[in-house]
Enzyme design. Structure first.
Site, PDB file in Angstrom:
ATOM      1  N   GLY A 200     -11.287   5.789  -2.751  1.00 38.08           N
ATOM      2  CA  GLY A 200     -10.418   6.652  -3.556  1.00 38.08           C
ATOM      3  C   GLY A 200     -11.049   7.053  -4.882  1.00 38.08           C
ATOM      4  O   GLY A 200     -10.998   8.223  -5.281  1.00 38.08           O
TER       5      GLY A 200
ATOM      6  N   ASN B  30       0.999   5.201  -8.311  1.00 42.85           N
ATOM      7  CA  ASN B  30       0.730   3.855  -7.819  1.00 42.85           C
ATOM      8  C   ASN B  30       1.524   2.775  -8.551  1.00 42.85           C
ATOM      9  O   ASN B  30       1.701   1.686  -8.035  1.00 42.85           O
ATOM     10  CB  ASN B  30      -0.771   3.548  -7.887  1.00 42.85           C
ATOM     11  CG  ASN B  30      -1.383   3.913  -9.214  1.00 42.85           C
ATOM     12  OD1 ASN B  30      -1.350   5.082  -9.618  1.00 42.85           O
ATOM     13  ND2 ASN B  30      -1.925   2.951  -9.910  1.00 42.85           N
TER      14      ASN B  30
ATOM     15  N   GLN C  83      -1.538   6.769  -2.472  1.00 46.15           N
ATOM     16  CA  GLN C  83      -0.341   5.960  -2.235  1.00 46.15           C
ATOM     17  C   GLN C  83       0.605   6.620  -1.227  1.00 46.15           C
ATOM     18  O   GLN C  83       1.553   5.984  -0.766  1.00 46.15           O
ATOM     19  CB  GLN C  83       0.402   5.711  -3.555  1.00 46.15           C
ATOM     20  CG  GLN C  83      -0.357   4.838  -4.543  1.00 46.15           C
ATOM     21  CD  GLN C  83      -0.449   3.382  -4.103  1.00 46.15           C
ATOM     22  OE1 GLN C  83       0.385   2.894  -3.344  1.00 46.15           O
ATOM     23  NE2 GLN C  83      -1.464   2.690  -4.577  1.00 46.15           N
TER      24      GLN C  83
ATOM     25  N   HIS D 198      -8.161   1.516   2.567  1.00 51.31           N
ATOM     26  CA  HIS D 198      -7.609   0.164   2.363  1.00 51.31           C
ATOM     27  C   HIS D 198      -6.180   0.169   1.831  1.00 51.31           C
ATOM     28  O   HIS D 198      -5.577  -0.889   1.654  1.00 51.31           O
ATOM     29  CB  HIS D 198      -8.526  -0.686   1.475  1.00 51.31           C
ATOM     30  CG  HIS D 198      -8.495  -0.369   0.010  1.00 51.31           C
ATOM     31  ND1 HIS D 198      -7.781  -1.131  -0.895  1.00 51.31           N
ATOM     32  CD2 HIS D 198      -9.069   0.608  -0.716  1.00 51.31           C
ATOM     33  CE1 HIS D 198      -7.946  -0.637  -2.118  1.00 51.31           C
ATOM     34  NE2 HIS D 198      -8.719   0.418  -2.028  1.00 51.31           N
TER      35      HIS D 198
ATOM     36  N   THR E 219     -26.292   7.608   4.201  1.00 52.19           N
ATOM     37  CA  THR E 219     -25.963   7.294   5.586  1.00 52.19           C
ATOM     38  C   THR E 219     -24.474   6.988   5.695  1.00 52.19           C
ATOM     39  O   THR E 219     -23.931   6.213   4.911  1.00 52.19           O
ATOM     40  CB  THR E 219     -26.792   6.090   6.067  1.00 52.19           C
ATOM     41  OG1 THR E 219     -28.174   6.428   5.935  1.00 52.19           O
ATOM     42  CG2 THR E 219     -26.474   5.735   7.513  1.00 52.19           C
TER      43      THR E 219
ATOM     44  N   CYS F 209      -4.882  -6.995 -19.548  1.00 51.53           N
ATOM     45  CA  CYS F 209      -5.094  -7.911 -20.656  1.00 51.53           C
ATOM     46  C   CYS F 209      -6.461  -7.639 -21.246  1.00 51.53           C
ATOM     47  O   CYS F 209      -7.480  -7.850 -20.598  1.00 51.53           O
ATOM     48  CB  CYS F 209      -5.007  -9.349 -20.166  1.00 51.53           C
ATOM     49  SG  CYS F 209      -4.431 -10.481 -21.418  1.00 51.53           S
TER      50      CYS F 209
END
Ligand SMILES: *Cc1c(COP(=O)(O)O)cnc(C)c1O
Length: 388
Positions: A73, A155, A183, A205, A241, A329
Site C-alpha cells: 500500500g 483506517n 481499508q 495483507h 522481478t 508515542c
C-alpha cells in the site's frame, strides 16, 4: 496474560487465509521461474502472473494493462502521488496537489516530500464525522492542480468518503483522482468506473493475503512517472522481478474477499454495532468517533474520557485483547492522532480513543468479552489517574 487471543486489529493487518497460502505454495517451491525468462519455467510464472492480473482486473472493472503490482500500500500510494505529480508537471500541467487532512501517512508524507521540489499541497479539511465536503474540493481545485488524492475509507475511524462525487468534480476540471482503497477491499465495491477514480491503491495483507504485495490501478492515459527504475516489468511503470507468489496470493485473496463480501459485511456490521452499543452503553463518558452510518462494517473507534489510550491498550492486552490507537508515542509523550484532531477532537479526547477492527475470525463471544471487560478496566484507570 490470557491464553485466548481476541484479535480486533484487522485494520493493521489480517492473518493469511489458508486457501490463499495453498494457492501461493507452488510458486514458493516447485515453480521458481522468473516471468521475464523465455524458458518453460519462466512461462509458467508468466502465466500465473497473467491469471492473477486478469482476476484482479475483473473485480476492479478495468483492463489488465491498468494494473501495476507493487510491494504494498505504501509503495502504491507513493507511486500514485509522486508518479502522477511529476509526470503532470513535466507536461506543463502545474504543480499543485490536493489531499485531505485524514489521509494515511503514505499519502501525507509522499505529498510533503513533493513540497521540497516546489509542489504546493492543499489538505482538505473534514467535518466532525470525518467526512470531506465536496464543496471544499470544488473550492480548492485550481487551473494548476495536477492531482487529487482522497482515501476511500479511513483506517482509524472507518469513515467512507463520497469518492464517486469527488471524482465527478475532479473530472469536470480534467484532474485525475487517486484513492487509497486499502481499508475498503472486501468491504465496499471496488469498480473503478462507478467510483470515478483514475488511480486506486490496494494491499493484500489487509484482506487476508500476504504482506509486502499490493497494486496500483492506473487508468489508461493517466501520466505516471515510474518511481523504481530498472527493468521493463509492469509495462515499464515498476521495475523489479515480480513477486509471483505474492501476486498469486493477492489475486486469490481479493477473489475470495469479493465473493463473500455481502455475507461478510452483514455479519461484521452486526458484531460492530453490538460492540459500539455495548461499550457506549456500559462505560460512562464514552463515545463513538466517526460517522455512525457511513463507516466500515468492521470499525469501532471508541473514546473513553480520562483514560489514556496507551494505558487502555496495555490493560486490554493483559486480557488477551488486541486493539490499537492512532496515537504515536514520540519521546515519551503521546502524540494525538492527526485524524481525530482533524475531526476537531481535543488533544485529551484524541489521546483517549481506541480502535477496534473486526474480521473473519471475530465471534459474538469475543465482542461480549470485550464489552464485559471494558467498564472495570476503564474504571480502574480513572481511579489510578483521576481526571484533572
Ligand atoms: C495499511 C495501510 C496502508 C499501507 O499499506 P502497506 O501495505 O502496509 O504499506 C496504506 N493506506 C491505508 C489506508 C492503510 O490502512
Amino acid at each position: 496474560m490470557s491464553d485466548r487471543i481476541i484479535y480486533l486489529d484487522h485494520a493493521a493487518t489480517t492473518p493469511l487465509d489458508q486457501q490463499v497460502l495453498a494457492a501461493m505454495l507452488p510458486y514458493l517451491s516447485e515453480q521458481p521461474g522468473n516471468p521475464s525468462s523465455i524458458h518453460q519455467l519462466g512461462r509458467v510464472a508468466m502465466h500465473a502472473l497473467d491469471d492473477a492480473r486478469e482476476a484482479v482486473a475483473l473485480i476492479l472493472g478495468c483492463t489488465r494493462k491498468e494494473i501495476i503490482f507493487t510491494g504494498g500500500g505504501s509503495e502504491s500510494d507513493n507511486l500514485a502521488i509522486k508518479g502522477v505529480a511529476l509526470a503532470q508537471r513535466q507536461r506543463g500541467k502545474g504543480s499543485h496537489v490536493i489531499t485531505s487532512t485524514i489521509e494515511h501517512h503514505a499519502v501525507l508524507h509522499a505529498a510533503e516530500y513533493l513540497e521540497q521540489f516546489g509542489f504546493e499541497v492543499t489538505q482538505l479539511p473534514v467535518d466532525a464525522a470525518g467526512l470531506v465536503r465536496p464543496d471544499d474540493l470544488r473550492a480548492a481545485l485550481r487551473p494548476d492542480t495536477a492531482l487529487v488524492s482522497v482515501m476511500y475509507a479511513n483506517n482509524e475511524v472507518g469513515t467512507i468518503q463520497p469518492i464517486s462525487e469527488l471524482g465527478a468534480i475532479c473530472h469536470e476540471r480534467g484532474v485525475p483522482l487517486h484513492t487509497d482503497a486499502v481499508q475498503a477491499a472486501g468491504m465496499l465495491p471496488l469498480d473503478v468506473d462507478a467510483l470515478n477514480v483514475d488511480l486506486m491503491t490496494l494491499t493484500a495483507h489487509k484482506f487476508y493475503g500476504p504482506k509486502g504485495v499490493g497494486l496500483l490501478y492506473a487508468r489508461h492515459g493517466v501520466p505516471l512517472m515510474p518511481q523504481i527504475n530498472g527493468g521493463g516489468q509492469e509495462r515499464r511503470r515498476r521495475a523489479g522481478t515480480e513477486n509471483v507468489p505474492g501476486i498469486v496470493g493477492l489475486a486469490a485473496a481479493l477473489t475470495m474477499a469479493e465473493e463473500r463480501r455481502p455475507s461478510y459485511v452483514a455479519r461484521l456490521r452486526e458484531l460492530r454495532d453490538r460492540l459500539i452499543d455495548g461499550a457506549v452503553g456500559s462505560v460512562p463518558q464514552s463515545w463513538l468517533n466517526g460517522d455512525r452510518e457511513r463507516r466500515l462494517p468492521n470499525n469501532a473507534n471508541l473514546g473513553f474520557a480520562c483514560a489514556e489510550s496507551e494505558s487502555v491498550l496495555l490493560l486490554l492486552d493483559q486480557e488477551g485483547i488486541c486493539a490499537s490507537s492512532g496515537s504515536a508515542c514520540s519521546s515519551g509523550s503521546l502524540e494525538p492522532s492527526h485524524v481525530l484532531t482533524a475531526m476537531g477532537l481535543s488533544v485529551e479526547h484524541a489521546t483517549s480513543s481506541v480502535r477496534f477492527s473486526l474480521g473473519q475470525g471475530t465471534q459474538p463471544k469475543d465482542i461480549d468479552d470485550v464489552v464485559a471487560a471494558l467498564p472495570t478496566l476503564i474504571a480502574r484507570l480513572r481511579e489510578m489517574a483521576p481526571c484533572v
